[in-house]
Scaffold this active site. Structure first.
Site, PDB file in Angstrom:
ATOM      1  N   CYS A  34     -16.531  -8.749   5.874  1.00  0.00           N
ATOM      2  CA  CYS A  34     -15.846  -7.487   5.599  1.00  0.00           C
ATOM      3  C   CYS A  34     -14.594  -7.727   4.764  1.00  0.00           C
ATOM      4  O   CYS A  34     -13.702  -8.476   5.167  1.00  0.00           O
ATOM      5  CB  CYS A  34     -15.479  -6.824   6.921  1.00  0.00           C
ATOM      6  SG  CYS A  34     -14.578  -5.296   6.689  1.00  0.00           S
ATOM      7  N   CYS A  43       0.662   0.070  10.236  1.00  0.00           N
ATOM      8  CA  CYS A  43       0.133  -0.940   9.310  1.00  0.00           C
ATOM      9  C   CYS A  43       1.200  -1.806   8.637  1.00  0.00           C
ATOM     10  O   CYS A  43       2.091  -1.299   7.935  1.00  0.00           O
ATOM     11  CB  CYS A  43      -0.709  -0.266   8.234  1.00  0.00           C
ATOM     12  SG  CYS A  43      -1.542  -1.487   7.185  1.00  0.00           S
ATOM     13  N   CYS A  46       0.836  -1.207   0.000  1.00  0.00           N
ATOM     14  CA  CYS A  46       0.000   0.000   0.000  1.00  0.00           C
ATOM     15  C   CYS A  46       0.870   1.256   0.000  1.00  0.00           C
ATOM     16  O   CYS A  46       1.834   1.365   0.759  1.00  0.00           O
ATOM     17  CB  CYS A  46      -0.905  -0.008   1.230  1.00  0.00           C
ATOM     18  SG  CYS A  46      -2.006   1.420   1.276  1.00  0.00           S
ATOM     19  N   CYS A  81     -18.907   2.618   8.878  1.00  0.00           N
ATOM     20  CA  CYS A  81     -18.165   1.931   9.927  1.00  0.00           C
ATOM     21  C   CYS A  81     -16.907   2.758  10.141  1.00  0.00           C
ATOM     22  O   CYS A  81     -16.059   2.831   9.242  1.00  0.00           O
ATOM     23  CB  CYS A  81     -17.822   0.511   9.489  1.00  0.00           C
ATOM     24  SG  CYS A  81     -16.746  -0.345  10.663  1.00  0.00           S
ATOM     25  N   ARG A  90     -17.615  -2.190  18.041  1.00  0.00           N
ATOM     26  CA  ARG A  90     -16.890  -3.433  17.731  1.00  0.00           C
ATOM     27  C   ARG A  90     -15.549  -3.486  18.452  1.00  0.00           C
ATOM     28  O   ARG A  90     -14.722  -2.589  18.294  1.00  0.00           O
ATOM     29  CB  ARG A  90     -16.661  -3.549  16.224  1.00  0.00           C
ATOM     30  CG  ARG A  90     -17.963  -3.400  15.447  1.00  0.00           C
ATOM     31  CD  ARG A  90     -17.857  -3.759  13.987  1.00  0.00           C
ATOM     32  NE  ARG A  90     -19.071  -3.337  13.301  1.00  0.00           N
ATOM     33  CZ  ARG A  90     -20.193  -4.045  13.229  1.00  0.00           C
ATOM     34  NH1 ARG A  90     -20.263  -5.236  13.780  1.00  0.00           N
ATOM     35  NH2 ARG A  90     -21.259  -3.569  12.606  1.00  0.00           N
ATOM     36  N   CYS A 122       0.727   4.728   6.882  1.00  0.00           N
ATOM     37  CA  CYS A 122       0.131   4.541   8.210  1.00  0.00           C
ATOM     38  C   CYS A 122       1.124   3.769   9.100  1.00  0.00           C
ATOM     39  O   CYS A 122       1.478   2.618   8.787  1.00  0.00           O
ATOM     40  CB  CYS A 122      -1.180   3.775   8.107  1.00  0.00           C
ATOM     41  SG  CYS A 122      -2.287   4.445   6.843  1.00  0.00           S
ATOM     42  N   CYS A 168     -19.548  -5.625   4.009  1.00  0.00           N
ATOM     43  CA  CYS A 168     -18.758  -4.438   4.330  1.00  0.00           C
ATOM     44  C   CYS A 168     -17.486  -4.467   3.484  1.00  0.00           C
ATOM     45  O   CYS A 168     -16.914  -5.522   3.256  1.00  0.00           O
ATOM     46  CB  CYS A 168     -18.401  -4.452   5.811  1.00  0.00           C
ATOM     47  SG  CYS A 168     -17.377  -3.056   6.303  1.00  0.00           S
TER      48      CYS A 168
HETATM   49  N1  SAM Z   1      -6.542   0.595   3.237  1.00  0.00           N
HETATM   50  C1  SAM Z   1      -7.813   0.813   3.763  1.00  0.00           C
HETATM   51  C2  SAM Z   1      -7.849   1.917   4.800  1.00  0.00           C
HETATM   52  O1  SAM Z   1      -6.850   2.200   5.429  1.00  0.00           O
HETATM   53  O2  SAM Z   1      -8.929   2.483   5.000  1.00  0.00           O
HETATM   54  C3  SAM Z   1      -8.479  -0.424   4.332  1.00  0.00           C
HETATM   55  C4  SAM Z   1      -7.697  -1.434   5.124  1.00  0.00           C
HETATM   56  S1  SAM Z   1      -6.980  -0.861   6.656  1.00  0.00           S
HETATM   57  C5  SAM Z   1      -5.954  -2.199   7.076  1.00  0.00           C
HETATM   58  C6  SAM Z   1      -8.339  -0.875   7.797  1.00  0.00           C
HETATM   59  C7  SAM Z   1      -8.075  -0.395   9.207  1.00  0.00           C
HETATM   60  O3  SAM Z   1      -7.396  -1.395   9.933  1.00  0.00           O
HETATM   61  C8  SAM Z   1      -7.221   0.822   9.400  1.00  0.00           C
HETATM   62  O4  SAM Z   1      -7.947   1.997   9.237  1.00  0.00           O
HETATM   63  C9  SAM Z   1      -6.752   0.690  10.830  1.00  0.00           C
HETATM   64  O5  SAM Z   1      -7.630   1.388  11.702  1.00  0.00           O
HETATM   65  C10 SAM Z   1      -6.837  -0.816  11.086  1.00  0.00           C
HETATM   66  N2  SAM Z   1      -5.495  -1.376  11.318  1.00  0.00           N
HETATM   67  C11 SAM Z   1      -4.528  -1.532  10.405  1.00  0.00           C
HETATM   68  N3  SAM Z   1      -3.405  -2.047  10.960  1.00  0.00           N
HETATM   69  C12 SAM Z   1      -3.677  -2.224  12.272  1.00  0.00           C
HETATM   70  C13 SAM Z   1      -2.917  -2.699  13.371  1.00  0.00           C
HETATM   71  N4  SAM Z   1      -1.656  -3.087  13.233  1.00  0.00           N
HETATM   72  N5  SAM Z   1      -3.501  -2.753  14.579  1.00  0.00           N
HETATM   73  C14 SAM Z   1      -4.784  -2.333  14.721  1.00  0.00           C
HETATM   74  N6  SAM Z   1      -5.547  -1.878  13.719  1.00  0.00           N
HETATM   75  C15 SAM Z   1      -5.000  -1.791  12.512  1.00  0.00           C
HETATM   76  C1  DTB Z   2     -11.106  -2.140  11.680  1.00  0.00           C
HETATM   77  O1  DTB Z   2     -11.272  -1.081  12.313  1.00  0.00           O
HETATM   78  N1  DTB Z   2     -10.354  -3.144  12.080  1.00  0.00           N
HETATM   79  C2  DTB Z   2     -10.311  -4.198  11.100  1.00  0.00           C
HETATM   80  C3  DTB Z   2     -11.358  -3.722  10.065  1.00  0.00           C
HETATM   81  N2  DTB Z   2     -11.666  -2.408  10.527  1.00  0.00           N
HETATM   82  C4  DTB Z   2     -10.999  -3.690   8.639  1.00  0.00           C
HETATM   83  C5  DTB Z   2      -8.929  -4.432  10.563  1.00  0.00           C
HETATM   84  C6  DTB Z   2      -7.897  -4.726  11.636  1.00  0.00           C
HETATM   85  C7  DTB Z   2      -6.601  -5.009  10.977  1.00  0.00           C
HETATM   86  C8  DTB Z   2      -5.547  -5.405  11.944  1.00  0.00           C
HETATM   87  C9  DTB Z   2      -4.226  -5.595  11.300  1.00  0.00           C
HETATM   88  C10 DTB Z   2      -4.154  -6.712  10.287  1.00  0.00           C
HETATM   89  O2  DTB Z   2      -4.639  -7.830  10.539  1.00  0.00           O
HETATM   90  O3  DTB Z   2      -3.554  -6.481   9.230  1.00  0.00           O
HETATM   91 FE1  SF4 Z   3      -2.730   1.202   3.426  1.00  0.00          FE
HETATM   92 FE2  SF4 Z   3      -2.600   0.017   5.775  1.00  0.00          FE
HETATM   93 FE3  SF4 Z   3      -2.916   2.635   5.668  1.00  0.00          FE
HETATM   94 FE4  SF4 Z   3      -4.958   0.997   4.889  1.00  0.00          FE
HETATM   95  S1  SF4 Z   3      -4.100   1.198   6.943  1.00  0.00           S
HETATM   96  S2  SF4 Z   3      -4.198   2.846   3.849  1.00  0.00           S
HETATM   97  S3  SF4 Z   3      -3.762  -0.705   4.020  1.00  0.00           S
HETATM   98  S4  SF4 Z   3      -1.117   1.485   4.947  1.00  0.00           S
END
Ligand code: SAM
Ligand code: DTB
Ligand code: SF4
Length: 328
Positions: free
Chosen positions: A95, A58, A51, A187, A259, A55, A127
């Site tokens: 989702c 992530c 990506c 959401c 959630r 973030c 979702c």
């Molecule tokens: N790329 C899209 C976005 O950021 O909206 C969708 C996927 S992203 C992985 C969805 C959400 O997962 C993020 O907004 C974040 O709040 C959560 N998330 C991602 N990595 C995480 C982590 N290591 N621990 C907890 N939540 C995480």
């Molecule tokens: C949200 O707030 N938490 C979920 C869902 N929306 C998409 C994702 C959590 C992702 C946790 C890190 C991972 O498994 O990559």
């Molecule tokens: Fe990309 Fe992860 Fe950020 Fe979603 S949370 S925009 S997958 S870097």
């Protein structure tokens, strides 16, 4: 439903004695939701890694090396069996997450639409979380049968810029507005444990609770520390902070599904129970979240059994329900 909370009011709520807060949250919970019921949701990463966003939490960001294998967009035939399995396991919401900065146009988006139509035909809540969306993309997703779109604010506006530099808070709000305009439920939640202050958590709650209308779904994630990301060495979050934040979310947005999202694997059964007492009424079940592990299904069914919690069959928001009964 109040959407005019001031940040001071949210702070006063947040700083209440814990037991007062829990009592208020559980009372509010029972006014708006069936007691002892938890919705089971299932996540699937349909496009993984690489990506362009940065973030800091992530593992899917291309800016860091967290060891996540990149995988291109899965097609409908590959996704559908996972949705069927989720339904058979008792999940009522499926989702699909994609590691995109913004939903693409063209062939890939058409493929997502095809998948959405197929999952919607299973009569589950559908979702998606595909990054930023235009109004036209939101409309197409709605027509295909998407019921909810996940797009998190993650933290307070002030702290956000310390976590993400490639996208602004306002861009997040704009996508949420496009989703709302298309008639898709929102959401939207955040992550705790990224080094934010109490005031940042209050700021996040304030932002969420002043969205008009409130997000129908509020995921509260505990950071899952991923090696290779800038937040890999963040200190442990006190689980009581999850409980306190969830209780505030329940009181501020009483009709929303709250959630208990990522991070359950790091939490004790007792801490999870307190999150339910504070008004969380949904969890993700299944071995995996998107790329990180989640508690094993037999562990979760044991927990629900020990707590006497039932899997929720159908989510009904109060505006869809003619008579509100306060459950004792
Ligand atoms: N790329 C899209 C976005 O950021 O909206 C969708 C996927 S992203 C992985 C969805 C959400 O997962 C993020 O907004 C974040 O709040 C959560 N998330 C991602 N990595 C995480 C982590 N290591 N621990 C907890 N939540 C995480
Ligand atoms: C949200 O707030 N938490 C979920 C869902 N929306 C998409 C994702 C959590 C992702 C946790 C890190 C991972 O498994 O990559
Ligand atoms: Fe990309 Fe992860 Fe950020 Fe979603 S949370 S925009 S997958 S870097």
């Amino acid at each position: 439903m109040r959407t005019d909370w001031t940040r001071q009011q949210v702070a006063a709520l947040y700083h209440q004695p814990f037991i007062d807060l829990l009592l208020q949250a559980q009372t509010q919970h029972r006014r708006f939701h069936p007691a002892n019921e938890v919705q089971m949701c299932r996540l699937l990463s349909i496009k993984t890694g690489g990506c362009p966003e940065d973030c800091a939490y992530c593992p899917q960001s291309a800016h860091y090396s967290a060891g996540v294998e990149r995988e291109p967009l899965m097609n409908c035939d590959a996704i559908l069996p996972a949705a069927r399995r989720a339904k058979a396991d008792g999940a009522t919401r499926f989702c699909m997450g994609a590691a995109w900065r913004q939903a693409p146009s063209g062939r890939e988006f058409d493929s997502v639409l095809e998948t959405v139509r197929a999952v919607a035909a299973l009569e589950m809540e559908v979702c998606c979380t595909l990054g930023m969306l235009t109004e036209s993309q939101a409309r197409q997703l709605k027509e295909a049968g998407v019921t909810a779109y996940n797009h998190n604010l993650d933290s307070s506006p002030e702290f956000y810029s310390r976590i993400i530099s490639t996208r602004t808070y306002q861009e997040r709000l704009d996508t949420i507005a496009a989703v709302r305009k298309a008639g898709i439920t929102v959401c939207c939640g955040g992550i705790l444990g990224m080094g934010e202050s109490e005031d940042d958590r209050i700021g996040l709650l304030h932002q969420l609770a002043t969205l008009d209308p409130h997000p129908e779904s509020v995921p509260i994630n505990m950071l899952v520390r991923a090696d290779g990301t800038p937040l890999e060495d963040s200190p442990d979050l006190d689980p009581l902070i999850m409980v306190r934040t969830i209780a505030c979310a329940r009181i501020l947005m009483p009709d929303s599904m709250v959630r208990l999202a990522a991070g359950r694997k790091q939490m004790s059964r007792e801490a999870i129970l307190l999150c339910f007492l504070a008004g969380a009424n949904s969890i993700f079940t299944g071995e995996r979240l998107l790329t990180t592990p989640n508690p094993a299904p037999d562990e979760d069914s044991g927990l629900l059994r020990d707590l006497g919690l039932k899997a929720m069959q159908q989510v009904v928001h109060s505006h869809e329900r003619p008579i509100l009964e306060v459950q004792k």
